[in-house]
Design a protein around this motif. Structure first.
Motif, PDB file in Angstrom:
ATOM      1  N   ASP A 111       0.839  -1.192   0.000  1.00 18.95           N
ATOM      2  CA  ASP A 111       0.000   0.000   0.000  1.00 18.95           C
ATOM      3  C   ASP A 111       0.881   1.252   0.000  1.00 18.95           C
ATOM      4  N   SER A 112       1.713   1.399   1.036  1.00 21.91           N
ATOM      5  CA  SER A 112       2.595   2.565   1.144  1.00 21.91           C
ATOM      6  C   SER A 112       3.800   2.154   1.993  1.00 21.91           C
ATOM      7  N   THR A 113       4.991   2.427   1.506  1.00 21.22           N
ATOM      8  CA  THR A 113       6.178   2.040   2.293  1.00 21.22           C
ATOM      9  C   THR A 113       6.227   2.813   3.612  1.00 21.22           C
ATOM     10  N   ASN A 114       5.632   4.019   3.638  1.00 22.47           N
ATOM     11  CA  ASN A 114       5.594   4.753   4.916  1.00 22.47           C
ATOM     12  C   ASN A 114       4.761   3.984   5.948  1.00 22.47           C
ATOM     13  N   LEU A 115       3.649   3.396   5.475  1.00 24.02           N
ATOM     14  CA  LEU A 115       2.806   2.627   6.402  1.00 24.02           C
ATOM     15  C   LEU A 115       3.533   1.360   6.842  1.00 24.02           C
ATOM     16  N   HIS A 154      -2.134  12.301  -3.087  1.00 22.78           N
ATOM     17  CA  HIS A 154      -1.827  10.962  -3.558  1.00 22.78           C
ATOM     18  C   HIS A 154      -0.456  11.012  -4.247  1.00 22.78           C
ATOM     19  N   TRP A 155       0.330   9.942  -4.128  1.00 24.38           N
ATOM     20  CA  TRP A 155       1.623   9.894  -4.845  1.00 24.38           C
ATOM     21  C   TRP A 155       1.550   8.775  -5.866  1.00 24.38           C
ATOM     22  N   GLU A 156       1.579   9.138  -7.111  1.00 20.78           N
ATOM     23  CA  GLU A 156       1.492   8.185  -8.223  1.00 20.78           C
ATOM     24  C   GLU A 156       2.629   7.153  -8.115  1.00 20.78           C
ATOM     25  N   GLY A 164       9.868   9.025   4.151  1.00 17.46           N
ATOM     26  CA  GLY A 164       9.494   8.358   2.908  1.00 17.46           C
ATOM     27  C   GLY A 164       9.919   9.205   1.730  1.00 17.46           C
ATOM     28  N   MET A 165      10.373   8.523   0.680  1.00 19.51           N
ATOM     29  CA  MET A 165      10.852   9.288  -0.467  1.00 19.51           C
ATOM     30  C   MET A 165      10.434   8.621  -1.762  1.00 19.51           C
ATOM     31  N   GLY A 166       9.906   9.401  -2.652  1.00 17.96           N
ATOM     32  CA  GLY A 166       9.560   8.897  -3.981  1.00 17.96           C
ATOM     33  C   GLY A 166      10.445   9.591  -4.992  1.00 17.96           C
ATOM     34  N   ARG A 215       6.021  -1.099  -6.448  1.00 16.16           N
ATOM     35  CA  ARG A 215       4.753  -0.408  -6.747  1.00 16.16           C
ATOM     36  C   ARG A 215       4.012  -0.151  -5.446  1.00 16.16           C
ATOM     37  N   GLN A 216       3.304   0.975  -5.363  1.00 13.58           N
ATOM     38  CA  GLN A 216       2.457   1.258  -4.206  1.00 13.58           C
ATOM     39  C   GLN A 216       1.016   1.419  -4.682  1.00 13.58           C
ATOM     40  N   THR A 217       0.094   0.896  -3.902  1.00 15.75           N
ATOM     41  CA  THR A 217      -1.315   1.052  -4.277  1.00 15.75           C
ATOM     42  C   THR A 217      -1.946   2.245  -3.561  1.00 15.75           C
ATOM     43  N   ALA A 218      -1.281   2.734  -2.509  1.00 16.84           N
ATOM     44  CA  ALA A 218      -1.832   3.881  -1.771  1.00 16.84           C
ATOM     45  C   ALA A 218      -0.697   4.829  -1.395  1.00 16.84           C
ATOM     46  N   GLY A 219       0.136   5.168  -2.400  1.00 19.64           N
ATOM     47  CA  GLY A 219       1.265   6.074  -2.169  1.00 19.64           C
ATOM     48  C   GLY A 219       0.753   7.418  -1.684  1.00 19.64           C
ATOM     49  N   ARG A 220       1.394   7.947  -0.651  1.00 19.35           N
ATOM     50  CA  ARG A 220       0.905   9.189  -0.050  1.00 19.35           C
ATOM     51  C   ARG A 220       1.920  10.313  -0.190  1.00 19.35           C
ATOM     52  N   GLY A 221       1.419  11.498  -0.531  1.00 20.17           N
ATOM     53  CA  GLY A 221       2.284  12.664  -0.629  1.00 20.17           C
ATOM     54  C   GLY A 221       2.024  13.598   0.537  1.00 20.17           C
ATOM     55  N   ARG A 222       2.667  14.762   0.518  1.00 14.23           N
ATOM     56  CA  ARG A 222       2.441  15.740   1.579  1.00 14.23           C
ATOM     57  C   ARG A 222       1.043  16.327   1.434  1.00 14.23           C
ATOM     58  N   ARG A 223       0.563  16.903   2.520  1.00 11.74           N
ATOM     59  CA  ARG A 223      -0.763  17.525   2.569  1.00 11.74           C
ATOM     60  C   ARG A 223      -1.877  16.604   2.079  1.00 11.74           C
ATOM     61  N   LYS A 258      11.258  21.402 -12.526  1.00 12.10           N
ATOM     62  CA  LYS A 258      10.160  20.456 -12.256  1.00 12.10           C
ATOM     63  C   LYS A 258      10.545  19.500 -11.146  1.00 12.10           C
ATOM     64  N   LYS A 259       9.525  18.911 -10.529  1.00  8.00           N
ATOM     65  CA  LYS A 259       9.779  18.056  -9.371  1.00  8.00           C
ATOM     66  C   LYS A 259      10.101  16.617  -9.801  1.00  8.00           C
ATOM     67  N   ALA A 260      11.266  16.139  -9.351  1.00  6.67           N
ATOM     68  CA  ALA A 260      11.684  14.774  -9.694  1.00  6.67           C
ATOM     69  C   ALA A 260      11.568  13.840  -8.493  1.00  6.67           C
ATOM     70  N   ALA A 261      11.459  14.400  -7.297  1.00  3.65           N
ATOM     71  CA  ALA A 261      11.361  13.548  -6.111  1.00  3.65           C
ATOM     72  C   ALA A 261      10.724  14.335  -4.976  1.00  3.65           C
ATOM     73  N   GLY A 262      10.045  13.602  -4.090  1.00  7.18           N
ATOM     74  CA  GLY A 262       9.405  14.241  -2.938  1.00  7.18           C
ATOM     75  C   GLY A 262       9.634  13.418  -1.683  1.00  7.18           C
ATOM     76  N   ILE A 263       9.511  14.098  -0.555  1.00  9.87           N
ATOM     77  CA  ILE A 263       9.804  13.454   0.730  1.00  9.87           C
ATOM     78  C   ILE A 263       8.630  13.679   1.679  1.00  9.87           C
ATOM     79  N   LEU A 264       8.223  12.626   2.345  1.00 14.28           N
ATOM     80  CA  LEU A 264       7.142  12.726   3.346  1.00 14.28           C
ATOM     81  C   LEU A 264       7.653  12.176   4.669  1.00 14.28           C
TER      82      LEU A 264
HETATM   83  C1  BTN Z   1       5.509  14.775  -1.555  1.00 17.49           C
HETATM   84  O1  BTN Z   1       4.300  15.026  -1.573  1.00 17.49           O
HETATM   85  O2  BTN Z   1       6.304  15.484  -2.162  1.00 17.49           O
HETATM   86  C2  BTN Z   1       6.013  13.583  -0.775  1.00 17.49           C
HETATM   87  C3  BTN Z   1       5.930  12.325  -1.572  1.00 17.49           C
HETATM   88  C4  BTN Z   1       6.454  11.124  -0.820  1.00 17.49           C
HETATM   89  C5  BTN Z   1       6.196   9.839  -1.575  1.00 17.49           C
HETATM   90  C6  BTN Z   1       6.892   8.682  -0.934  1.00 17.49           C
HETATM   91  S1  BTN Z   1       6.893   7.246  -1.976  1.00 17.49           S
HETATM   92  C7  BTN Z   1       7.497   6.297  -0.670  1.00 17.49           C
HETATM   93  C8  BTN Z   1       6.794   6.749   0.582  1.00 17.49           C
HETATM   94  N1  BTN Z   1       5.541   6.063   0.709  1.00 17.49           N
HETATM   95  C9  BTN Z   1       4.491   6.872   0.594  1.00 17.49           C
HETATM   96  O3  BTN Z   1       3.305   6.528   0.660  1.00 17.49           O
HETATM   97  N2  BTN Z   1       4.910   8.119   0.416  1.00 17.49           N
HETATM   98  C10 BTN Z   1       6.361   8.206   0.388  1.00 17.49           C
END
Ligand code: BTN
Length: 347
Positions: free
Chosen positions: A88-92, A123-125, A226-228, A112-120, A204-210
């Motif tokens: 679902d999400s590596t953060n979880l 959703h993180w594709e 967490g980092m994508g 692959r993540q099925t419920a990748g999460r971003g900040r705020r 442009k954004k190439a990576a994000g951190i949560l």
């Molecule tokens: C952002 O919004 O910029 C933060 C994105 C963080 C995505 C990563 S992917 C691995 C880890 N698992 C998640 O569900 N989110 C972080």
């Protein structure tokens, strides 16, 4: 055994005989041969030449535990790896591992993540086979109010690690599309940081951190970073097409993900040590500032109550963004409270 043989093949300049490998690990030559066959089935190109032995010629773009273990050059960061084809999400996953007592430095990685999460709450594709989704577990012995700085420590480490990992992970199979062949500039694009922790290439954004923390009032139970990283993505969903990019799109060639992960972990381990010496960013600030894309730019600060223009100056020793308002007052912006964007667009 597979990891050990893989490591040995990588360390060896030229060929190493089956005899030498079997002697080193105290196993039969048939056992060695079986592992080599497995590696070949996994996509590793291992040449076998009579009277010479084995030589690794190329590695596939996999991020399995064996592949990561064989490349990791750290003492603790990423030494205990939890790998998922899909989760679902590596953060979880890492938060749960933390609650169950997993050690400092445990790294969860997914294809692959099925419920990748971003900040705020975004959703993180997270499609399969192209990018990096990973989360690191930390058990810092610092006060909870220092934890927000860790996200900036990871941002510097990611930028530096990506820079190094791009060279180490360049896919040698893919000769076409090199920066020079497709007419792009030959000097590689700069990697920058949009405060506090987005990794930016060519605007442009190439990576994000949560970063998420589990704490009591006066101590941290654990922190999950967490980092994508968009590595080989070539197509983004409509809604982020204007602001998202990938390393492949910017550098013009495919990059293997595992060496990138290993490089980011290496940089993080070193930078974390520097952070702990002062428990602030004193030792990292210059490098962070040099990559700060907002530095000396007009920005819009969007807070919960108001959005206002300001001029971004730098970051402070404790990681806040220092800005000058239009009326001349200088203030520090805390990352939890606001989002910052360029006056004319994303940066
Ligand atoms: C952002 O919004 O910029 C933060 C994105 C963080 C995505 C990563 S992917 C691995 C880890 N698992 C998640 O569900 N989110 C972080």
């Amino acid at each position: 055994m597979k990891t050990e043989i893989l490591k040995l093949l990588r360390k060896t300049d030229g060929y190493i005989s089956g005899q030498q490998i079997s002697h080193k690990f105290g196993v039969s030559r048939t056992a060695v041969w079986k592992v080599i066959r497995q590696l070949q089935e996994d996509g590793y190109q291992v040449e076998a030449v009579r009277n010479k032995g084995y030589r690794i010629v190329d590695s596939p773009d996999v991020i399995t535990k064996e592949e990561l273990d064989s490349l990791m050059k750290t003492c603790w960061a990423g030494r205990n790896i939890l790998y998922y084809d899909v989760t679902d999400s590596t953060n979880l996953r890492i938060r749960q591992a933390g609650d169950e007592g997993a050690p400092h430095g445990t790294l969860a990685v997914a294809d692959r993540q099925t419920a990748g999460r971003g900040r705020r709450g975004r959703h993180w594709e997270s499609p399969a086979g192209t990018s990096i989704y990973m989360s690191l577990l930390l058990r810092p012995e610092t006060a909870p109010d220092k934890a927000s700085m860790l996200t900036l420590v990871m941002a510097v480490s990611a930028a530096e690690g990506i820079r190094e990992g791009i060279a180490a992970g360049r896919d040698t199979e893919e000769k076409s599309g090199s920066t020079e062949e497709d007419g792009r500039q030959s000097s590689p694009p700069e990697i920058q940081i949009k405060w506090p922790n987005d990794i930016i290439i060519n605007g442009k954004k190439a990576a994000g951190i949560l970063t998420e923390m589990s704490s009591q009032i006066d101590y941290i139970e654990h922190v999950v970073i967490g980092m994508g990283i968009n590595v080989n993505t070539v197509e983004f969903p409509e809604e982020i097409r204007g602001t998202a990019t990938s390393l492949r799109l910017e550098y013009g060639y495919r990059i293997r993900r595992a060496p990138l992960i290993a490089a980011v972990m290496k940089r993080f381990e070193e930078n974390y040590k520097t952070f702990l010496e002062t428990e602030d960013l004193s030792g990292l600030k210059d490098r962070y500032s040099a990559m700060l894309v907002n530095r000396d730019r007009d920005v819009l600060i969007a807070g919960p109550k108001e959005t206002y223009p300001a001029h971004a100056l730098d970051i402070s020793r404790t990681g806040e963004l220092i800005v000058r308002r239009e009326d001349g007052t200088v203030e520090r912006i805390f990352s939890g409270e606001v989002s910052v964007r360029g006056v004319y667009g994303y940066v």
